[in-house]
Design a protein around this motif. Structure first.
Motif, PDB file in Angstrom:
ATOM      1  N   ASP A   1      59.873   8.832  32.216  1.00  0.00           N
ATOM      2  CA  ASP A   1      58.707   9.049  31.355  1.00  0.00           C
ATOM      3  C   ASP A   1      59.109   9.305  29.904  1.00  0.00           C
ATOM      4  OD1 ASP A   1      56.851   8.865  33.492  1.00  0.00           O
ATOM      5  OD2 ASP A   1      57.240  10.957  34.035  1.00  0.00           O
ATOM      6  N   VAL A   2      60.390   9.063  29.606  1.00  0.00           N
ATOM      7  CA  VAL A   2      60.940   9.399  28.292  1.00  0.00           C
ATOM      8  C   VAL A   2      61.476   8.152  27.606  1.00  0.00           C
ATOM      9  CG1 VAL A   2      62.741  10.709  27.090  1.00  0.00           C
ATOM     10  CG2 VAL A   2      61.510  11.752  29.005  1.00  0.00           C
ATOM     11  N   VAL A   3      61.247   8.049  26.302  1.00  0.00           N
ATOM     12  CA  VAL A   3      61.815   6.970  25.495  1.00  0.00           C
ATOM     13  C   VAL A   3      62.883   7.555  24.587  1.00  0.00           C
ATOM     14  CG1 VAL A   3      60.039   7.191  23.701  1.00  0.00           C
ATOM     15  CG2 VAL A   3      61.310   5.057  23.916  1.00  0.00           C
ATOM     16  N   MET A   4      63.999   6.844  24.438  1.00  0.00           N
ATOM     17  CA  MET A   4      65.067   7.223  23.526  1.00  0.00           C
ATOM     18  C   MET A   4      65.045   6.269  22.346  1.00  0.00           C
ATOM     19  SD  MET A   4      67.746   9.044  22.659  1.00  0.00           S
ATOM     20  CE  MET A   4      68.748   8.770  21.172  1.00  0.00           C
TER      21      MET A   4
ATOM     22  N   GLY B   1      72.058   3.633  23.754  1.00  0.00           N
ATOM     23  CA  GLY B   1      71.711   2.862  24.940  1.00  0.00           C
ATOM     24  C   GLY B   1      72.112   3.528  26.233  1.00  0.00           C
ATOM     25  N   GLY B   2      72.959   4.572  26.152  1.00  0.00           N
ATOM     26  CA  GLY B   2      73.361   5.297  27.356  1.00  0.00           C
ATOM     27  C   GLY B   2      72.206   5.937  28.089  1.00  0.00           C
ATOM     28  N   ALA B   3      71.091   6.163  27.390  1.00  0.00           N
ATOM     29  CA  ALA B   3      69.930   6.776  28.045  1.00  0.00           C
ATOM     30  C   ALA B   3      69.331   5.875  29.118  1.00  0.00           C
ATOM     31  CB  ALA B   3      68.867   7.109  27.000  1.00  0.00           C
ATOM     32  N   ALA B   4      69.570   4.581  29.017  1.00  0.00           N
ATOM     33  CA  ALA B   4      69.013   3.644  29.998  1.00  0.00           C
ATOM     34  C   ALA B   4      69.567   3.890  31.392  1.00  0.00           C
ATOM     35  CB  ALA B   4      69.297   2.213  29.568  1.00  0.00           C
ATOM     36  N   ALA B   5      70.767   4.460  31.483  1.00  0.00           N
ATOM     37  CA  ALA B   5      71.366   4.740  32.792  1.00  0.00           C
ATOM     38  C   ALA B   5      70.541   5.720  33.598  1.00  0.00           C
ATOM     39  CB  ALA B   5      72.787   5.267  32.611  1.00  0.00           C
ATOM     40  N   LEU B   6      69.738   6.538  32.927  1.00  0.00           N
ATOM     41  CA  LEU B   6      68.885   7.504  33.610  1.00  0.00           C
ATOM     42  C   LEU B   6      67.498   6.956  33.897  1.00  0.00           C
ATOM     43  CD1 LEU B   6      69.633  10.784  31.613  1.00  0.00           C
ATOM     44  CD2 LEU B   6      70.672  10.013  33.748  1.00  0.00           C
ATOM     45  N   GLY B   7      67.204   5.790  33.357  1.00  0.00           N
ATOM     46  CA  GLY B   7      65.880   5.221  33.521  1.00  0.00           C
ATOM     47  C   GLY B   7      64.988   5.380  32.314  1.00  0.00           C
ATOM     48  N   CYS B   8      65.533   5.932  31.225  1.00  0.00           N
ATOM     49  CA  CYS B   8      64.751   6.037  29.992  1.00  0.00           C
ATOM     50  C   CYS B   8      64.541   4.660  29.385  1.00  0.00           C
ATOM     51  CB  CYS B   8      65.476   6.897  28.961  1.00  0.00           C
ATOM     52  SG  CYS B   8      65.711   8.636  29.397  1.00  0.00           S
ATOM     53  N   GLU B   9      63.397   4.465  28.793  1.00  0.00           N
ATOM     54  CA  GLU B   9      63.205   3.298  27.938  1.00  0.00           C
ATOM     55  C   GLU B   9      63.985   3.565  26.656  1.00  0.00           C
ATOM     56  OE1 GLU B   9      59.676   0.946  25.483  1.00  0.00           O
ATOM     57  OE2 GLU B   9      59.154   2.564  26.873  1.00  0.00           O
ATOM     58  N   VAL B  10      64.607   2.545  26.088  1.00  0.00           N
ATOM     59  CA  VAL B  10      65.374   2.719  24.854  1.00  0.00           C
ATOM     60  C   VAL B  10      64.858   1.735  23.807  1.00  0.00           C
ATOM     61  CG1 VAL B  10      67.655   2.780  23.799  1.00  0.00           C
ATOM     62  CG2 VAL B  10      67.394   3.377  26.214  1.00  0.00           C
ATOM     63  N   ARG B  11      64.620   2.253  22.608  1.00  0.00           N
ATOM     64  CA  ARG B  11      64.188   1.415  21.499  1.00  0.00           C
ATOM     65  C   ARG B  11      65.112   1.660  20.309  1.00  0.00           C
ATOM     66  NH1 ARG B  11      57.609   0.925  21.359  1.00  0.00           N
ATOM     67  NH2 ARG B  11      57.281   0.721  23.609  1.00  0.00           N
ATOM     68  N   PHE B  12      65.311   0.611  19.523  1.00  0.00           N
ATOM     69  CA  PHE B  12      66.279   0.697  18.430  1.00  0.00           C
ATOM     70  C   PHE B  12      65.641   0.417  17.078  1.00  0.00           C
ATOM     71  CE2 PHE B  12      68.727  -0.468  22.209  1.00  0.00           C
ATOM     72  CZ  PHE B  12      69.674   0.539  22.206  1.00  0.00           C
TER      73      PHE B  12
END
Length: 233
Positions: free
Chosen positions: A187-190, A199-210
């Motif tokens: 439920d969290v976006v990085m 991009g390491g946050a994606a390993a937990l299931g976070c959406e990642v935006r740059f």
């Protein structure tokens, strides 16, 4: 899926460090050191080439004796200072006190500028009930920067690498942040500017935006363009 938590990187995402020339000029003035224009330009170019300004350009030349420290520089405060002052010492500056003074300068809130849309985006998320955290690879406490620029009131949690002894993309930092926000990573976006580290946050299931790592003047609405407030619950 609506987002309930938002994590943000610091340098290059919400804030930008002053340019190398401004950093050097301010430090010389504070120390009362005068140099001619040619020397100033030479010092600035060499300091930039060695990546001596934290948050500034990465080194184009890395001294062998600093390479290992560089790889782990954000894991503790002492190493962070040692590495960056070591890079600055590759340049023959006219005052030996300048090396520590340059490092100390970058710690000051007035050496940092928030991106033009940072407050707007953080305020919008906070108003919508989204919990906000800062996850940064850094060797010093950035909280005073947020307070000085009026952004601390939007932040619920800070997770700083030097306080945990690990650096992004280590998933432990993102997990800690999600836990402090009381949110499931899905439920969290990085939001960050470094595809490897953030991009390491994606390993937990976070959406990642740059966002793009650009000077403040060249990125007036990079955060706004992500449309984060359109995805709130």
């Amino acid at each position: 899926m609506p987002i309930k938590g938002a994590l943000f990187d610091f340098s290059g995402t919400l804030f930008r460090i002053e340019p190398v020339r401004s950093w050097l000029a301010a430090t010389l003035a504070e120390r009362g050191v005068r140099v001619d224009e040619a020397a100033f330009e030479r010092y600035a170019a060499e300091l930039e080439a060695f990546g001596a300004l934290p948050g500034g350009p990465n080194p184009k030349r890395m001294p062998e004796e600093l390479a290992e420290g560089w790889a782990h520089r954000d894991e503790n405060a002492e190493l962070h200072r040692a590495v960056y002052t070591g890079l600055a010492r590759q340049v023959a500056l006219p005052d030996p006190g300048l090396y520590d003074a340059l490092y100390d300068r970058h710690l000051r809130p007035d050496a940092w500028r928030p991106y033009p849309d940072a407050a707007e985006v953080l305020e919008g998320l906070r108003a919508a009930g989204v919990r906000i955290g800062i996850v940064s690879n850094i060797g010093w406490d950035l909280r005073p920067v947020f307070r000085a620029h009026g952004l601390d009131r939007y932040v619920d949690a800070y997770v700083l690498s030097f306080e945990h002894g690990v650096q992004k993309p280590d998933a432990r930092l993102f997990r800690t942040a999600c836990t402090l926000l009381g949110q499931n990573p899905t439920d969290v976006v990085m939001v960050g500017d470094d595809r490897r580290a953030d991009g390491g946050a994606a390993a937990l299931g976070c959406e990642v935006r740059f966002v793009r790592h650009l000077p403040v003047e060249e990125r007036p609405d990079g955060l706004r363009e992500l449309g984060l407030t359109e995805k709130v619950a």
